[in-house]
Design an enzyme around this catalytic site. Structure first.
Site, PDB file in Angstrom:
ATOM      1  N   SER A 104      10.089   3.740  -3.922  1.00 21.16           N
ATOM      2  CA  SER A 104       9.761   2.260  -4.335  1.00 21.16           C
ATOM      3  C   SER A 104      11.314   2.457  -4.906  1.00 21.16           C
ATOM      4  O   SER A 104      12.055   1.216  -5.250  1.00 21.16           O
ATOM      5  CB  SER A 104       8.973   1.724  -5.228  1.00 21.16           C
ATOM      6  OG  SER A 104       7.689   1.567  -4.632  1.00 21.16           O
ATOM      7  N   THR A 165      -4.802  -1.236   0.835  1.00 26.22           N
ATOM      8  CA  THR A 165      -5.780  -1.551   1.983  1.00 26.22           C
ATOM      9  C   THR A 165      -5.172  -0.497   3.286  1.00 26.22           C
ATOM     10  O   THR A 165      -5.197  -0.457   4.461  1.00 26.22           O
ATOM     11  CB  THR A 165      -6.313  -2.916   2.477  1.00 26.22           C
ATOM     12  OG1 THR A 165      -4.645  -3.587   3.207  1.00 26.22           O
ATOM     13  CG2 THR A 165      -6.659  -4.331   1.481  1.00 26.22           C
ATOM     14  N   TYR A 201       1.994  -4.750  -9.629  1.00 23.81           N
ATOM     15  CA  TYR A 201       3.287  -4.189  -9.207  1.00 23.81           C
ATOM     16  C   TYR A 201       2.599  -4.530  -7.690  1.00 23.81           C
ATOM     17  O   TYR A 201       1.814  -4.594  -6.952  1.00 23.81           O
ATOM     18  CB  TYR A 201       3.391  -3.132  -9.595  1.00 23.81           C
ATOM     19  CG  TYR A 201       3.822  -2.529  -8.574  1.00 23.81           C
ATOM     20  CD1 TYR A 201       5.397  -2.050  -9.661  1.00 23.81           C
ATOM     21  CD2 TYR A 201       3.996  -1.846  -7.517  1.00 23.81           C
ATOM     22  CE1 TYR A 201       6.640  -1.607  -8.382  1.00 23.81           C
ATOM     23  CE2 TYR A 201       4.879  -0.925  -6.561  1.00 23.81           C
ATOM     24  CZ  TYR A 201       6.338  -0.975  -7.461  1.00 23.81           C
ATOM     25  OH  TYR A 201       7.126   0.080  -6.436  1.00 23.81           O
ATOM     26  N   SER A 202       3.497  -5.026  -6.691  1.00 24.93           N
ATOM     27  CA  SER A 202       2.892  -5.208  -5.593  1.00 24.93           C
ATOM     28  C   SER A 202       4.090  -4.825  -4.448  1.00 24.93           C
ATOM     29  O   SER A 202       5.085  -6.271  -4.160  1.00 24.93           O
ATOM     30  CB  SER A 202       2.159  -6.557  -5.395  1.00 24.93           C
ATOM     31  OG  SER A 202       2.004  -7.636  -3.879  1.00 24.93           O
ATOM     32  N   ASN A 203       3.912  -4.441  -3.608  1.00 24.99           N
ATOM     33  CA  ASN A 203       4.648  -4.357  -2.965  1.00 24.99           C
ATOM     34  C   ASN A 203       5.266  -5.575  -2.085  1.00 24.99           C
ATOM     35  O   ASN A 203       6.273  -5.724  -1.198  1.00 24.99           O
ATOM     36  CB  ASN A 203       4.845  -3.094  -1.637  1.00 24.99           C
ATOM     37  CG  ASN A 203       4.329  -1.617  -2.777  1.00 24.99           C
ATOM     38  OD1 ASN A 203       5.479  -0.585  -2.540  1.00 24.99           O
ATOM     39  ND2 ASN A 203       3.673  -1.096  -2.821  1.00 24.99           N
ATOM     40  N   GLY A 345       9.708   5.169  -7.740  1.00 28.86           N
ATOM     41  CA  GLY A 345       9.409   5.497  -6.502  1.00 28.86           C
ATOM     42  C   GLY A 345       8.334   6.920  -6.040  1.00 28.86           C
ATOM     43  O   GLY A 345       8.093   7.889  -6.467  1.00 28.86           O
TER      44      GLY A 345
END
Length: 391
Positions: A104, A165, A201-203, A345
């Site tokens: 990240s 998921t 937080y969301s990729n 990350g």
């Protein structure tokens, strides 16, 4: 840089491609005694406290290997290692300043490219995502007409995180996915909150940011990062893996992962990094990460207005106490006073923490497995703090 909060339940199984040790994957791992540590003189004196912090990551916290690169205010660099570079080989040294998957930390490079495009008048921070990706962002509580580019970069969009998921590592390790596969995974879930009404937080946010770069420039995000950051800064040991490329090109310590907390570790060095994409695909040496951070804060990549936007932070929920999030960057208080700016990350096999101080001192610490306890996660953050605060 302490972490006292309990991890959110969504991280108990998987913390791949995460910003920080937000995930605590309960269970224990074996501890490997370190091989002889190594350091590399480049004008800076070695520091015993920094070396001891790496030794503790191995002896006391179960990481197979640890490595660090510290760059002082004059640009002198000192590298450190501890542990074993390969669990299958006796006396396998950890390569000094070896390449790792920086996961990240890639978000900071992606955000930098987006902000360059803002400075060029090609992207608007407060423009709806819909203007660039019409009809793409739809789902339960999800509508690209109500989400801005700024909200993507700052994780205030409310978009669900596709990594929640993801299947277990052994099922996806060698599987290629594209950005739309990742978005399909995310948009099956409900939005966490209305845009601008929270922080999470969301990729997924950065998958979309990468697609916006592609739409505006006509070229993929990896190519834009290469052309706009890697090549101008001569980061010769940083690269965006080619499609299908699962290996790490230069010398590196092996990275290790597991399917379930407390389960057996296995070699995760070779895997398909497409699961990271614009949120986490880059590979680099720690010293290159430091050079990037220094150049960014020195204004060599962004105009003052865009750098100010990047460093305008908001409170976070789920990060370490006192940490705040800007546009692809984290503001981290230090034990010695002041703050560091960076973006850690996590990717199965590797974790890194990094930061640069306003005076120009920078450091990157990496380990070759994800932490399995809160204490181990905290130890990595403390090692970074030690590297930045110890002269």
């Amino acid at each position: 840089m302490s972490q006292h909060r309990a991890p959110r339940s969504r991280f108990r199984r998987r913390s791949a491609i995460a910003v920080s040790a937000l995930a605590v994957l309960g269970g224990a791992v074996a501890v490997w005694l370190p091989s002889a540590s190594a350091d590399q003189t480049a004008g800076a004196r070695p520091n015993a406290k920094v070396q001891r912090s790496l030794d503790d990551l191995v002896r006391g916290n179960g990481f197979p290997a640890a490595l660090a690169s510290v760059r002082d205010e004059k640009g002198h660099t000192r590298d450190y290692t501890a542990g074993t570079g390969d669990r299958e080989k006796k006396r396998s040294r950890v390569p000094v300043d070896g390449q790792v998957r920086i996961a990240s930390t890639t978000k900071l490079y992606t955000a930098t490219v987006v902000l360059q495009l803002v400075g060029e008048g090609k992207v608007g921070l407060d423009t709806p995502v819909e203007d660039y990706l019409p009809g793409l962002v739809r789902g339960d509580g999800i509508d690209g007409r109500n989400i801005t580019v700024r909200q993507l970069l700052q994780h205030t969009s409310g978009l669900p995180n596709y990594t929640e998921t993801m299947p277990k590592l052994s099922e996806w390790q060698h599987t290629f996915v594209d950005d739309h596969d990742l978005l399909d995974m995310a948009f099956k879930e409900k939005a966490s909150f209305p845009p601008g009404k929270g922080w999470e937080y969301s990729n997924t946010n950065y998958t979309l940011a990468g697609l916006i770069v592609q739409k505006v420039t006509g070229r993929p995000i990896g190519e834009e990062i290469t052309d706009r950051i890697i090549e101008p800064l001569h980061l010769r040991h940083t690269y965006w893996p080619s499609e299908g490329e699962q290996t790490i090109r230069e010398r590196h310590a092996r990275g290790y992962g597991f399917d379930m907390p407390g389960g057996p570790l296995f070699d995760a060095t070779e895997l398909d990094p497409s699961w990271g994409g614009a949120a986490g695909q880059l590979i680099a040496r720690p010293s290159d990460v430091n050079r990037f951070l220094t150049a960014l804060m020195d204004g060599r990549l962004l105009e003052p207005a865009q750098l100010e936007e990047m460093r305008t932070t908001v409170e976070t929920k789920g990060l370490h106490d006192g940490w705040r999030y800007g546009l692809g960057i984290v503001e981290m208080p230090l034990s010695c006073g002041g703050v560091a700016w960076g973006h850690g990350g996590d990717f199965d096999g590797y974790e890194n923490r990094n930061g640069v101080m306003d005076q120009g001192r920078s450091a990157t610490v990496a380990v070759t497995a994800l932490p399995s306890t809160l204490e181990a996660a905290e130890a990595v953050n403390k090692a970074l703090d030690t590297a930045l605060c110890t002269r």
